[in-house]
Design an enzyme around this catalytic site. Structure first.
Site, PDB file in Angstrom:
ATOM      1  CB  SER A 160      59.847  31.128 -46.076  1.00 28.46           C
ATOM      2  OG  SER A 160      61.095  31.679 -45.716  1.00 28.46           O
ATOM      3  CE1 TYR A 173      57.589  36.284 -45.400  1.00 30.91           C
ATOM      4  CE2 TYR A 173      59.478  35.088 -44.536  1.00 30.91           C
ATOM      5  CZ  TYR A 173      58.628  35.394 -45.577  1.00 30.91           C
ATOM      6  OH  TYR A 173      58.816  34.794 -46.807  1.00 30.91           O
TER       7      TYR A 173
HETATM    8  C1  BGC Z   1      62.057  36.115 -47.444  1.00 38.38           C
HETATM    9  C2  BGC Z   1      63.182  36.865 -48.114  1.00 38.38           C
HETATM   10  C3  BGC Z   1      64.520  36.303 -47.690  1.00 38.38           C
HETATM   11  C4  BGC Z   1      64.564  34.779 -47.755  1.00 38.38           C
HETATM   12  C5  BGC Z   1      65.814  34.207 -47.129  1.00 38.38           C
HETATM   13  C6  BGC Z   1      62.225  34.641 -47.707  1.00 38.38           C
HETATM   14  O1  BGC Z   1      61.156  33.904 -47.200  1.00 38.38           O
HETATM   15  O2  BGC Z   1      60.804  36.598 -47.923  1.00 38.38           O
HETATM   16  O3  BGC Z   1      63.112  38.236 -47.794  1.00 38.38           O
HETATM   17  O4  BGC Z   1      65.549  36.824 -48.512  1.00 38.38           O
HETATM   18  O5  BGC Z   1      63.430  34.227 -47.115  1.00 38.38           O
HETATM   19  O6  BGC Z   1      66.104  34.745 -45.877  1.00 38.38           O
END
Ligand code: BGC
Length: 273
Positions: A160, A173
């Site tokens: 991410s 996260y």
């Molecule tokens: C998340 C999303 C988010 C994106 C940008 C991703 O890794 O799971 O919820 O919209 O990152 O912030």
């Protein structure tokens, strides 16, 4: 060998088997289908979405490729072994492994329950470890097949932008994705000599269920964080993954490919700072 080209003009993964975790929805589903279109047979792992996984299987079969769906929790060691065993028995040992399964359990830091911390770390990070470890073991068991790929095997993690961008209210996260960054690079450093290629994609805001609520509440605010001006589509990431696991990317190793419309470029500094 050099990569041949398919009718769709993308790289060919003909003769290869791919295992995709979290393949019943979102980026995982799009990736499973895109890998099939490029010529691979696919093991689609799902956690709870059996019906959705069966739909993905149908779409893969419609491309002429074989597909198997398999329930399993990537944070369970025995489930991960079961996934790879099912793949091996039904389709053959995987050449391509996409560690995609992931989730969010958002909460203000001071209120975050240990269970919300644990769940996210277990699925996103421990799951990635278990899946990659099993992949490395099985790739070695099978050996190189130079007629289908220059690499012994390819692993791609779905990371991410939040492996780099801190994220208030989602510390669990962001910490899991920061962990994936070092997990990926350390594995790559270690297994490159085995001809195993290891990379990640780092998606930005992609329209999937994980951020459906946030998009509903504030799509314009999200778009303001994206210099390229649009929220991504699962296909944007699927295409990047198909390329990363193909021989066209044979010299790409230990790399996090940001596919984020520029979200990681600190857009808050546009006209500011
Ligand atoms: C998340 C999303 C988010 C994106 C940008 C991703 O890794 O799971 O919820 O919209 O990152 O912030």
């Amino acid at each position: 060998m050099t990569t041949s080209t398919t009718a769709s003009n993308g790289p060919s993964l003909a003769g290869q088997v791919a295992l995709v975790t979290g393949g019943s929805s979102g980026i995982g589903a799009a990736t499973a289908i895109a890998l099939a279109r490029a010529g691979a047979d696919i093991l689609v792992n799902y956690y709870s979405g059996e019906e959705a996984a069966a739909k993905v299987r149908g779409e893969i079969e419609a491309t002429g490729r074989r597909a198997v769906i398999c329930q399993g929790d990537v944070s369970s060691e025995s489930d991960v072994v079961k996934l790879f065993e099912t793949c091996e028995a039904e389709l053959g040992i995987a050449d391509i492994v996409v560690s995609n399964a992931g989730l969010q359990r958002d909460s203000a830091f001071a209120e975050m329950e240990l269970s919300d911390w644990q769940r996210v770390i277990d699925t996103n990070l421990t799951g990635a470890f278990l899946v990659a470890r099993e992949a490395v073991r099985r790739f070695q068991k099978r050996g190189l097949r130079p007629d289908v790929s220059r690499a012994l095997g390819k692993i791609v993690f779905n990371s991410s932008v939040h492996q780099r961008i801190p994220w208030a209210g989602r510390t669990n996260y962001a910490a899991s994705k920061g962990g994936i960054s070092m997990l990926m690079q350390s594995i790559a450093q270690e297994v490159g000599k085995l001809k195993i290629r290891v990379n990640s994609v780092a998606p930005g805001a992609i329209a999937t269920a994980i951020n459906a609520e946030a998009r509903e509440k504030g799509a314009d605010e999200i778009r303001a964080l994206i210099p390229y001006g649009r929220i991504g589509d699962p296909q944007d990431i699927a295409r990047a993954i198909v390329w990363l696991v193909s021989d066209d990317a044979d010299y790409v190793h230990g790399h996090a490919l940001f596919a984020d419309g520029g979200m990681a470029l600190y857009p808050g500094f546009i006209g500011n700072g």
